[in-house]
Design an enzyme around this catalytic site. Structure first.
Site, short mmCIF file in Angstrom:
data_model
loop_
_atom_site.label_atom_id
_atom_site.label_comp_id
_atom_site.label_asym_id
_atom_site.label_seq_id
_atom_site.Cartn_x
_atom_site.Cartn_y
_atom_site.Cartn_z
N LYS A 22 0.84 -1.21 0.00
CA LYS A 22 0.00 0.00 0.00
C LYS A 22 0.87 1.25 0.00
O LYS A 22 0.75 2.12 -0.86
CB LYS A 22 -0.91 0.03 1.22
N ASN A 23 1.77 1.34 0.96
CA ASN A 23 2.52 2.59 1.15
C ASN A 23 3.45 2.90 -0.01
O ASN A 23 3.63 4.06 -0.38
CB ASN A 23 3.27 2.55 2.48
N CYS A 118 -4.99 12.40 13.09
CA CYS A 118 -5.45 11.03 12.82
C CYS A 118 -5.81 10.38 14.15
O CYS A 118 -5.71 11.01 15.20
CB CYS A 118 -4.40 10.25 12.05
N ARG A 123 -0.11 14.65 13.67
CA ARG A 123 0.97 14.18 12.78
C ARG A 123 1.38 15.37 11.93
O ARG A 123 0.91 15.56 10.82
CB ARG A 123 0.49 13.00 11.95
N ASP A 312 4.18 0.06 12.53
CA ASP A 312 2.95 -0.48 11.94
C ASP A 312 2.72 -1.94 12.31
O ASP A 312 1.73 -2.54 11.88
CB ASP A 312 2.99 -0.35 10.41
N ARG A 404 -8.61 -0.24 4.19
CA ARG A 404 -7.67 0.75 3.67
C ARG A 404 -6.33 0.12 3.35
O ARG A 404 -5.59 0.62 2.50
CB ARG A 404 -7.43 1.85 4.71
C1 EPZ Z 1 4.53 6.57 7.00
O1 EPZ Z 1 3.80 7.65 7.58
C2 EPZ Z 1 3.52 5.44 6.82
N1 EPZ Z 1 2.43 5.92 5.99
C3 EPZ Z 1 2.96 5.03 8.17
O2 EPZ Z 1 2.14 3.87 7.98
C4 EPZ Z 1 4.09 4.63 9.10
O3 EPZ Z 1 3.56 4.40 10.38
C5 EPZ Z 1 5.13 5.76 9.18
O4 EPZ Z 1 5.58 6.12 7.87
C6 EPZ Z 1 6.35 5.36 9.99
O5 EPZ Z 1 6.95 4.24 9.47
C7 EPZ Z 1 2.55 5.85 4.64
O6 EPZ Z 1 3.55 5.43 4.09
C8 EPZ Z 1 1.38 6.33 3.85
P1 EPZ Z 1 6.73 9.75 9.21
P2 EPZ Z 1 4.43 9.11 7.65
O7 EPZ Z 1 6.69 11.06 8.52
O8 EPZ Z 1 5.21 9.37 6.42
C9 EPZ Z 1 7.00 12.89 12.80
C10 EPZ Z 1 0.19 2.57 7.96
O9 EPZ Z 1 -0.34 1.99 8.92
N2 EPZ Z 1 6.95 13.95 11.77
O10 EPZ Z 1 7.90 8.87 8.99
O11 EPZ Z 1 3.34 10.05 7.99
C11 EPZ Z 1 5.69 12.11 12.94
O12 EPZ Z 1 4.77 12.77 13.73
C12 EPZ Z 1 0.73 4.00 8.14
O13 EPZ Z 1 0.34 2.06 6.84
C13 EPZ Z 1 7.13 15.26 12.15
O14 EPZ Z 1 7.32 15.57 13.33
O15 EPZ Z 1 5.40 8.95 8.91
C14 EPZ Z 1 6.17 10.79 13.51
O16 EPZ Z 1 6.31 10.91 14.89
C15 EPZ Z 1 0.31 4.60 9.43
N3 EPZ Z 1 7.07 16.21 11.19
C16 EPZ Z 1 7.54 10.62 12.87
O17 EPZ Z 1 7.95 11.92 12.41
C17 EPZ Z 1 6.86 15.92 9.86
O18 EPZ Z 1 6.82 16.82 9.01
C18 EPZ Z 1 7.57 9.64 11.70
O19 EPZ Z 1 6.55 10.02 10.79
C19 EPZ Z 1 6.69 14.58 9.50
C20 EPZ Z 1 6.74 13.60 10.47
#
Ligand code: EPZ
Length: 438
Positions: A22-23, A118, A123, A312, A404
């Protein structure tokens, strides 16, 4: 509304097959917009998130055709007509925010709704915005929308260090940088397999990216990319989910075969933790065999960025711990509030509690079937897994969350011996009072 009804206790037997990721698919669908012409993506799972993202692409003018029999998607981005991704779609799925880097990279401008919160808290997207500004974008917020413009109509490229590792921000900045007028140097980038697959696909389209797989990337912008055929990788989180389910609900002595996964994309921390529970894992070229132990050993984990233990998979791990001997903790510093599944598992009889960014689970505890509410994608699959080992019927409500990210999961589990069915229900139907036996 739809729910899944699982009758337990049951066992998982035989084999399960992993669908496309998916991702990664969501990232590749964004990448397809960077090149005029028809891009074909293969091995794309038929999921709610993929159809939502297809709508986003259509809104900006792409011609998107999904072949449901083969799992191929054709995206023709020759005649894009808009640079706006609306709130109505972005609110459904955060990954729509990839439109910001993509449209900025292709057209030098974009108007994309800010993704809301969410199920498990804020996030932020500050790293996305800071990274794009470093490439020469002027960014302002306007009534809940991010409005971005490249000075001079095209991004110039630049240097940026991500304060913390972010999958989404890395992908968004890569999507913008590949068509910039200059070179971009990025530090502390995420190295999750999804990001690597995106990079390899962009290179196949003609992008110039050095350093893939390391925490530093150098992206030399090019004038144009070429539409081509891209193969999506298998879903590593689905693979991990099935491996944990096999260790928890498989029959000792009868390994469960999981086909078409890429265990190398799961990282060592996960494999080692699963071995520490007493499960047996055998890796082969095109499948993995997982055998449940007579008794699982409670094993604590801490989630981390790749190759650490994936956040995840923590909800699925929590469920397995309800059936393991001993007490263990699950700490999630990536998403400290990602424990909405715990109160629902307690409804099934689990011994579990949350404090700060950690959950403590004791077992083995017999679970009994009940109505439980899905809150997000991974929480919902953990409730489904609990239903397999619980006695009686477990009704997992609001399974649109599950749809999803898991393709035809009840079909796959049914083939593997699980008593599971899907039913419609009326969320607002009045409860029938329990009549006392006279
Ligand atoms: C991706 O989300 C995945 N989603 C998530 O999977 C997964 O949990 C996550 O990566 C971590 O592996 C998709 O690929 C669509 P991040 P993403 O930016 O990109 C913080 C699922 O179940 N952060 O790596 O949103 C954030 O709050 C989903 O399939 C900031 O602070 O995750 C988090 O604590 C759920 N500022 C950390 O970084 C930012 O601008 C990691 O988030 C961006 C992120």
């Amino acid at each position: 509304m739809e729910k899944l009804i699982i009758k337990g206790p049951g066992r998982i037997r035989g084999s399960l097959t992993v669908s496309g990721s998916k991702n990664t698919a969501l990232m590749l669908m964004s990448g397809a917009l960077l090149a005029p012409g028809r891009t074909r993506l293969t091995n794309v799972p038929l999921l709610r998130d993929v159809s939502t993202f297809s709508q986003v692409l259509r809104v900006v003018g792409a011609d998107v055709r999904v072949d449901e029999t083969t799992g191929a998607i054709d995206i023709d981005a020759s005649n894009l007509t808009s640079c706006e991704a609306p709130y109505e779609l972005v609110k459904k799925m955060r990954a729509s925010f990839y439109m910001l880097g993509t449209l900025l990279g292709r057209f030098g401008q974009a108007r994309v709704s800010l993704p809301g919160g969410c199920a498990w808290g804020p996030r932020p997207v500050d790293l996305h915005l800071a990274g794009l500004k470093a490439l020469g974008a002027e960014i302002e917020l306007d009534h809940g929308y991010v409005v971005a413009k490249a000075k001079g109509g095209r991004l110039t490229g630049g240097a940026f260090r991500f304060e913390k590792s972010s999958v989404g921000a890395t992908a968004n900045v890569m999507l913008a940088a590949v068509l910039a007028r200059g070179t971009t140097c990025l530090d502390n980038v995420a190295i999750e397999p999804d990001v690597i697959e995106l990079g390899l696909s962009l290179v196949k389209m003609g992008a110039r990216i050095e350093g893939l797989g390391t925490h530093s990337l150098e992206i030399e912008g090019v004038d144009a990319l070429t539409a081509t055929e891209l193969e999506n990788c298998p879903d590593r989180i689905e693979l991990g989910t099935f491996m944990i389910a096999a260790a928890m609900a498989g029959a000792p002595g009868e390994p469960v075969r999981i086909n078409r996964g890429r265990p190398d994309q799961l990282g060592d921390a996960f494999a080692q933790a699963l071995l520490d529970t007493g499960a047996t894992i055998e890796f082969a070229d095109d499948h993995v065999l997982v055998e449940a132990p007579d008794q699982l050993r409670a094993t604590s984990i801490v989630t981390g960025v790749y190759p650490g233990f994936p956040t995840d998979l923590q909800a699925q791990w929590v469920v397995m711990l309800t059936q393991a001997t001993g007490t263990a903790t699950v700490r999630d510093p990536i998403y400290p509030d990602r424990f909405a599944h715990i109160p629902e598992l307690v409804r099934l009889g689990a011994t579990a509690g949350v404090s700060g960014d950690s959950a403590t689970i004791s077992g083995p505890t017999p679970l009994t079937g009940a109505n439980v509410m899905s809150t997000d994608l991974r929480a919902s699959v953990s409730l489904l897994m609990a239903g397999i080992v619980a006695t009686g019927e477990t009704h997992v409500l609001r399974v649109y969350h599950l749809d999803r990210g898991y393709e035809r999961i009840e079909e796959k589990l049914k083939k593997a011996g699980v008593n599971i069915r899907r039913e419609r229900y009326d969320e607002f139907a009045q409860p029938v009072p329990h009549l006392f036996e006279r």
